[in-house]
Structures are given as structure tokens and as C-alpha cells.
Design a protein around this motif. Structure first.
Motif, PDB file in Angstrom:
ATOM      1  N   ALA A   4     -24.952  47.721  53.933  1.00  0.00           N
ATOM      2  CA  ALA A   4     -23.609  47.322  53.773  1.00  0.00           C
ATOM      3  C   ALA A   4     -23.328  45.892  53.837  1.00  0.00           C
ATOM      4  O   ALA A   4     -23.787  45.078  54.441  1.00  0.00           O
ATOM      5  N   PRO A   5     -22.431  45.274  52.785  1.00  0.00           N
ATOM      6  CA  PRO A   5     -22.186  43.809  52.788  1.00  0.00           C
ATOM      7  C   PRO A   5     -21.025  43.515  54.023  1.00  0.00           C
ATOM      8  O   PRO A   5     -20.058  43.953  53.867  1.00  0.00           O
ATOM      9  N   MET A   6     -21.634  42.921  54.980  1.00  0.00           N
ATOM     10  CA  MET A   6     -20.838  42.876  56.085  1.00  0.00           C
ATOM     11  C   MET A   6     -19.474  41.960  55.882  1.00  0.00           C
ATOM     12  O   MET A   6     -18.442  42.430  56.532  1.00  0.00           O
ATOM     13  N   ALA A   7     -19.506  41.072  55.313  1.00  0.00           N
ATOM     14  CA  ALA A   7     -18.442  40.089  54.813  1.00  0.00           C
ATOM     15  C   ALA A   7     -17.210  41.037  54.296  1.00  0.00           C
ATOM     16  O   ALA A   7     -16.211  41.037  54.704  1.00  0.00           O
ATOM     17  N   VAL A   8     -17.664  41.913  53.368  1.00  0.00           N
ATOM     18  CA  VAL A   8     -16.659  42.802  52.646  1.00  0.00           C
ATOM     19  C   VAL A   8     -16.103  43.962  53.561  1.00  0.00           C
ATOM     20  O   VAL A   8     -15.213  44.216  53.584  1.00  0.00           O
ATOM     21  N   CYS A   9     -17.248  44.322  54.506  1.00  0.00           N
ATOM     22  CA  CYS A   9     -16.615  45.541  55.517  1.00  0.00           C
ATOM     23  C   CYS A   9     -15.722  45.151  56.455  1.00  0.00           C
ATOM     24  O   CYS A   9     -14.734  45.443  56.953  1.00  0.00           O
ATOM     25  N   ARG A  10     -15.970  43.545  57.061  1.00  0.00           N
ATOM     26  CA  ARG A  10     -14.932  43.112  58.042  1.00  0.00           C
ATOM     27  C   ARG A  10     -13.511  42.983  57.295  1.00  0.00           C
ATOM     28  O   ARG A  10     -12.705  43.427  58.016  1.00  0.00           O
ATOM     29  N   GLN A  11     -13.671  42.827  55.904  1.00  0.00           N
ATOM     30  CA  GLN A  11     -12.308  42.507  55.271  1.00  0.00           C
ATOM     31  C   GLN A  11     -11.738  43.779  55.236  1.00  0.00           C
ATOM     32  O   GLN A  11     -10.508  43.727  55.202  1.00  0.00           O
ATOM     33  N   LEU A  12     -12.484  44.714  54.524  1.00  0.00           N
ATOM     34  CA  LEU A  12     -11.863  46.150  54.340  1.00  0.00           C
ATOM     35  C   LEU A  12     -11.323  46.609  55.629  1.00  0.00           C
ATOM     36  O   LEU A  12     -10.155  47.424  55.445  1.00  0.00           O
TER      37      LEU A  12
END
Length: 377
Positions: A348-356
Motif C-alpha cells: 500500500a502506498p503510505m503517502a496516498v493512504c494518509r492523504q485518502l
């Protein structure tokens, strides 16, 4: 209810049966969680009573023991790998359970104990802290406390049997004194006397004696020779290396970017020397490898924990949205589905997960505020 550590299965070097390991892991997980909650409550009680300084040393040792057990449980669980263990993995699990904890976490005073010993010592210290802070129930629980003391005396009897012959007589006399005091208190209680004032000192002395016996036994084992220590520490590091490899692989599959820490190769240290001039430096190298393994474990575990926490945070936001009656709004529903889909990717792309997850929170704040304004109007 008094929390008691589970009995560890098998022994050093034995490939324990999977069913016993599964049961032990479940009980150990519950113990680790329960003991941390209990220690937090005891710490809060000590601060509320302005007695933090009185119990500071016991509290520090209790927390250090809990951390050592928690770290070792993490490695055992990673090696367990959901039960996919063959003979070799089960032998490594036995080493992780019965091996020394000094490579996994630094304990005060150079204390060297196995996982079961650390759990028993933690039980004893927690009991002592409860007694010193007067958190043990009063007269209504006298019978239960006497029963607990009898069980503790039986444990003490087993520990006294492990004492060396030249010092066993003193331990036997102290145990006899405790048992004599216990019988006197039990007789008073049977006659209806209030024995609360007698039980607390007796519990304190019994717990101190049990702690001293456990620590003394651990120190004697440590004094059997540096070569034996190196042999045990190396076996522990090899087991940790294997368990950490599993943890790192899980982390790399789960999150992106994943930490990239080299896992030391214990075999690269070469065979264990047996001369006084070479064993000391070899032990130093083993310690450095242990520190490197601990650092890598901390980083990989933290990355996995953040991924899990984002999932839990999203669940909390969704629950709030349902409570506000806005969970089915198109924007919020689409945001939820997208966040869940990206969190479920491997890795899971963590930067994207945080943003989502943050985006879902922003939509929730917007739609929740609108819903509240409409309800007010």
C-alpha cells in the motif's frame, strides 16, 4: 482479577507441538495486553496518591520486563506465521521462548532471564506494587488473599529447590518462616479476626522473596561461564534473525515505502571461540548484532503499525459518519471505497493512504457540519 502469566510449553531445543504453541501464543497475547493495562493503572494510582517516587524502581523494572516480553512475543508471533511451521521453525520458536531476553531488550542491573521467567517476575512485581499501593481488596477478600499466598508458597518451594546446596538452608528457613506466619494469619482469619494489617506485610515479604529467588537463579545461570553465554546468545540471535526476516518480508509486502535495514548475518561472526582472550570481543560483537536486530525490528514494526492505525482510523471515521447519517452520501462513500482499496493494496502506498484517510475526514467534517446545520434549522 489477578493476572497470571501462562505456562510455557516444551523446553529449550524441543520442537513444541503446534497446538500447544497456538494456545500459548493466544494466552501470552492476552497477558501482554492485560499487564500493560494493569501497569498503566498502577502508575496512575501511584501518581494520584503522590507515591510515584516510592514505587519508581519497581515500576521501572516492571515496565522494562513488560517491554522485553512484548518484543519477544512479537518475534515469536512472526515466526509462528499463522501456524505454517515445520520442525525447524518449531525449534526456533522453542529457542525464542526459552532463550535469554538480554539480546532483545536491556533490563536494569544486567538481569538475564528467559521469557517464562520474565513473565513470572512481572507477576510478582505487579503483586508487590498492588500491595504497596493498597489496591488489594480489604477484609472481604482475606480468604482469597490467603489462598493466593498458599499458591505463592508452593511456587517458592519449587524455587527454593533450585538453590545451590551451600545457600539452600537459609532459603529453606525463610520459606518456613513465611509459611508459619501464613498459618498464623489463616488461623486468626478462621476465628473471625481482621487480618488485613497482617496480610499486606506478609504479601510484601513473600513477593520480595520470590523476586530474589528468581533473580538469584538467573544470575547464577549467567555466572556459569562466558562461553555458555555466547552459545545461548548466538542461538537467540539466530532465532531473532529468522523471525525478523519474516517480519521484514511482511512489511515489504504491506507498505510502500518500506524501511530498508540490513538484517545482520549471525553466521558471518564465525564459530564461538573458547579462549579468555577471544571470548570477550566475540561477546561484544554479538551484542552489536543484537542492537542492530532491535533497531531493524523497531522500524519494520513501526511501519506495519502505521498501516494498521490508518485502517483503524478510517473505521472510526466511517462509524462517525453512520452515526451522523451521512455515510451513504456519494462523495463520502466514494472516498471511503477509494481509501479502503488503496489500503488493501500490497504494498500500500503510505503517502496516498494518509492523504485518502485525511480526505475522508475532510468530507466527513464538511457533510457532518451541513447535516447538523440542517437539523438545527
Amino acid at each position: 482479577m489477578t493476572l497470571t502469566a501462562p505456562a510455557a510449553p516444551g523446553r529449550m531445543g524441543q520442537a513444541v507441538e503446534p497446538a500447544l504453541l497456538q494456545s500459548y501464543l493466544g494466552e501470552l497475547e492476552a497477558w501482554v495486553r492485560g499487564r500493560k493495562t494493569e501497569l498503566d493503572e498502577l502508575d496512575t494510582a501511584a501518581l494520584a496518591a503522590n507515591r510515584g517516587a516510592d514505587v519508581a524502581s519497581d515500576m521501572a523494572l516492571s515496565l522494562a520486563l513488560w517491554k522485553a516480553v512484548s518484543d519477544r512475543y512479537q518475534l515469536v508471533f512472526a515466526t509462528w506465521d499463522g501456524g505454517r511451521v515445520l520442525q525447524a521453525e518449531r525449534e526456533k520458536l522453542s529457542t525464542l521462548i526459552w532463550g535469554r531476553l538480554d539480546g532483545a531488550s536491556s533490563l536494569p542491573g544486567g538481569l538475564v532471564v528467559s521469557l517464562p521467567e520474565a513473565c513470572r517476575l512481572s507477576d510478582a512485581l505487579a503483586g508487590q506494587l498492588r500491595t504497596r499501593l493498597s489496591l488489594v481488596p480489604g477484609a472481604d477478600a482475606a480468604a482469597a488473599r490467603i489462598k493466593g499466598l498458599r499458591a505463592q508458597c508452593e511456587r517458592l518451594r519449587d524455587q527454593v529447590g533450585l538453590e545451590p546446596a551451600n545457600g539452600r538452608d537459609g532459603a529453606v528457613r525463610e520459606l518456613a518462616g513465611l509459611m508459619s506466619r501464613l498459618e498464623a494469619v489463616a488461623e486468626k482469619a478462621e476465628r473471625g479476626a481482621d487480618v488485613g494489617g497482617l496480610l499486606a506485610p506478609l504479601e510484601h515479604d513473600a513477593t520480595r522473596f520470590e523476586r530474589d529467588l528468581i533473580v538469584g537463579n538467573a544470575r547464577r545461570r549467567d555466572a556459569r561461564g562466558q562461553v555458555q553465554r555466547a552459545r545461548e546468545l548466538r542461538a537467540d540471535l539466530e532465532a531473532r534473525e529468522s523471525a525478523l526476516t519474516h517480519l521484514a518480508e511482511t512489511c515489504v509486502r504491506t507498505v510502500d515505502p518500506a524501511p530498508h535495514y540490513a538484517i545482520p548475518d549471525v553466521d558471518a561472526l564465525g564459530p564461538i571461540p573458547n579462549t579468555p582472550d577471544t571470548i570477550g570481543p566475540y561477546l561484544d560483537r554479538l551484542d552489536r548484532v543484537g542492537q542492530a536486530l532491535s533497531l531493524a525490528q523497531e522500524k519494520y514494526a513501526a511501519a506495519l503499525a502505521e498501516h494498521a492505525e490508518l485502517g483503524e482510523l478510517l473505521e472510526a471515521y466511517v462509524a462517525k459518519a453512520r452515526a451522523l447519517g451521512v455515510a451513504d452520501r456519494d462523495d463520502l462513500r466514494d472516498s471511503e471505497h477509494q481509501a479502503r482499496a488503496v489500503l488493501a493494496r500490497q504494498p500500500a502506498p503510505m503517502a496516498v493512504c494518509r492523504q485518502l484517510v485525511s480526505t475522508y475526514q475532510t468530507w466527513l467534517n464538511q457533510l457532518g457540519s451541513t447535516a447538523r446545520s440542517r437539523d438545527t434549522a
